[in-house]
Scaffold this active site. Structure first.
Site, mmCIF file in Angstrom:
data_model
loop_
_atom_site.group_PDB
_atom_site.id
_atom_site.type_symbol
_atom_site.label_atom_id
_atom_site.label_comp_id
_atom_site.label_asym_id
_atom_site.label_seq_id
_atom_site.Cartn_x
_atom_site.Cartn_y
_atom_site.Cartn_z
ATOM 1 N N HIS A 40 -36.834 18.149 -29.457
ATOM 2 C CA HIS A 40 -37.503 16.848 -29.565
ATOM 3 C C HIS A 40 -39.021 16.937 -29.378
ATOM 4 C CE1 HIS A 40 -37.151 16.470 -25.028
ATOM 5 N NE2 HIS A 40 -38.348 15.955 -25.221
ATOM 6 N N ASP B 264 -30.471 19.753 -28.315
ATOM 7 C CA ASP B 264 -31.924 19.601 -28.137
ATOM 8 C C ASP B 264 -32.514 20.956 -27.749
ATOM 9 O OD1 ASP B 264 -34.441 18.579 -27.867
ATOM 10 O OD2 ASP B 264 -34.046 17.472 -26.009
ATOM 11 N N SER C 252 -40.667 18.108 -20.624
ATOM 12 C CA SER C 252 -39.708 18.373 -21.695
ATOM 13 C C SER C 252 -39.864 19.768 -22.274
ATOM 14 C CB SER C 252 -39.873 17.355 -22.816
ATOM 15 O OG SER C 252 -39.185 16.182 -22.527
#
Length: 417
Positions: A203, A257, A353
């Site tokens: 992502h 992901d 992230s």
């Protein structure tokens, strides 16, 4: 790590500025020095940690396999397939690759505590991912056995002090942590698997961030403003073709992901730049185990990026608990896991992230740090009963190795199922 927008939980990179760890108690495990063996085995030691029966001696690099029936270690008889066997063994133990292999003679090198030999079924070798499936006890008349050196990983090269409390981390403590920068701004974290491959979250690369010439990987520093870190360009990004938000922007499914970043040239490995290990084949997460997440993300939900790399120790939460109605209500899929405290207070946040969730273990006699998770998503930051959600790296071992093998010469954005 994630935002809650319009009632929907989305990855942190849905916003332009993102960065490290929520404020709270920050701790560090002590560094452990080198020991004689790299071991992975399905035996149980005194700490009940599952081990896999493959060893590489740090003394002479001999490869040894445990004979569960006899309770002894055996050498692996040399064959024409030594290169393939060495590579398979290293990968199975969580190393990225075998660097070299050679033959030793038991008459000159000695048995050194081993008893007998295993031979490899070379016909079945190309069709397995597990060495134990293709070996059997044999005589090995020539007495020549396989030795191999795997790419080292998961070890610090500098002594570090234990940290208790909310201080910044120090240089060399997490040498596999990198910063992924777009137009010079930190956007995501990542983990070095080797000098030229970084594992991160898919992502981090939405459509608006796919001009690869604007990406840089920053390594070898803990301060974002450090003039001493190294920045390298990106040659390719390989993302998982099953990451649904790239196919349907309205999808709320965050499985798969995961992405690999291939650098334009390898980073030099130093005291401050080192690869992390992958989980060993078949290695399971241990519910309740306390591991470490690191990053430069926001130190509060609506706070600013951390200028210096942060770290937090959080326990793994079982998927049964995390899928409960008070937590995420069946949003945690099999290839994800949660980590954090039910009461909140310590968590990953926006900008973390793609960064590493690492656990130290003793499945080798030299304790090593393994990349068990990738910071993926969550609701808010450090909220009660809303822990961070991570991509479970152990479920993507084959994807990682296949992507590296297939796309080592690729450039641009590439997808791999």
């Amino acid at each position: 790590m994630a935002q809650k927008e319009g009632g929907r939980t989305v990855p942190c990179c849905s916003r332009p500025k993102v960065a490290a760890l929520t404020a709270g108690t920050l701790l560090l495990l002590t560094a452990i020095g080198a020991a004689s063996w790299a071991i992975v085995a399905v035996l149980l030691r005194s700490d009940q940690e599952p081990l896999y029966p493959v060893q590489v001696s740090s003394a002479d690099a001999r490869l040894m396999v445990f004979d569960k029936t006899e309770g002894t270690w055996r050498l692996l008889c040399s064959s024409r397939s030594n290169a393939r066997v060495a590579g398979l063994s290293c990968v199975e133990m969580g190393f990225l690759r075998a660097l070299t292999h050679s033959e030793l003679d038991v008459r000159t090198a000695g048995a050194n505590g081993t008893s007998g030999f295993f031979c490899v079924d070379e016909g079945r070798l190309p069709h397995t991912q597990r060495l134990l499936e293709v070996i059997s006890v044999c005589d090995c008349p020539r007495g020549r056995f396989l030795a191999t050196i795997c790419q080292d990983c998961g070890r610090r090269k500098l002594p570090v002090d234990r940290i208790v409390g909310g201080r910044d981390t120090s240089l060399g403590r997490w040498p596999w942590q990198v910063s992924l920068r777009y137009d010079g701004a930190h956007l995501c974290g990542g983990s070095l698997l080797s000098g030229d491959w970084v594992l991160t979250a898919a992502h981090c690369f939405p459509e608006r961030n796919r001009v690869l010439s604007r990406w840089r990987v920053f390594a070898g520093a803990v301060a974002q403003a450090s003039p001493h870190g190294l920045q390298l360009a990106v040659q390719a990004v390989v993302y998982h073709g099953g990451y649904l938000p790239f196919r349907d922007p309205n999808s709320e499914e965050n499985s798969n992901d995961i992405a690999l970043v291939h650098l334009s040239s390898p980073l030099p490995l130093t005291e401050y730049i080192q690869p992390v290990c992958l989980p060993a084949a078949g290695q399971a997460l241990v519910d309740g185990k306390i591991c470490t997440v690191t990053g430069w993300g926001n130190t509060q939900y609506y706070g600013q990026q951390a200028g210096v790399l942060q770290e937090a120790r959080v326990p793994i939460i079982s998927n049964d608990v995390c899928n409960g109605a008070d937590f995420y209500g069946n949003q945690i899929k099999p290839k994800m896991f949660c980590a954090g405290y039910p009461e909140g207070g310590i968590d990953a946040c926006q900008g973390d992230s793609g960064g590493p969730f690492v656990c130290e273990d003793s499945i080798s006699r030299t304790p090593r740090w393994r990349l068990c998770g990738i910071v993926s998503w969550g609701t808010g930051c450090a909220l009660a009963q809303k822990p961070g959600v991570y991509t479970k790296v152990s479920d993507f071992r084959e994807w990682i190795f296949q992507a590296i093998k297939t796309h080592s010469e690729a450039s641009g954005m590439v997808t791999q199922l």
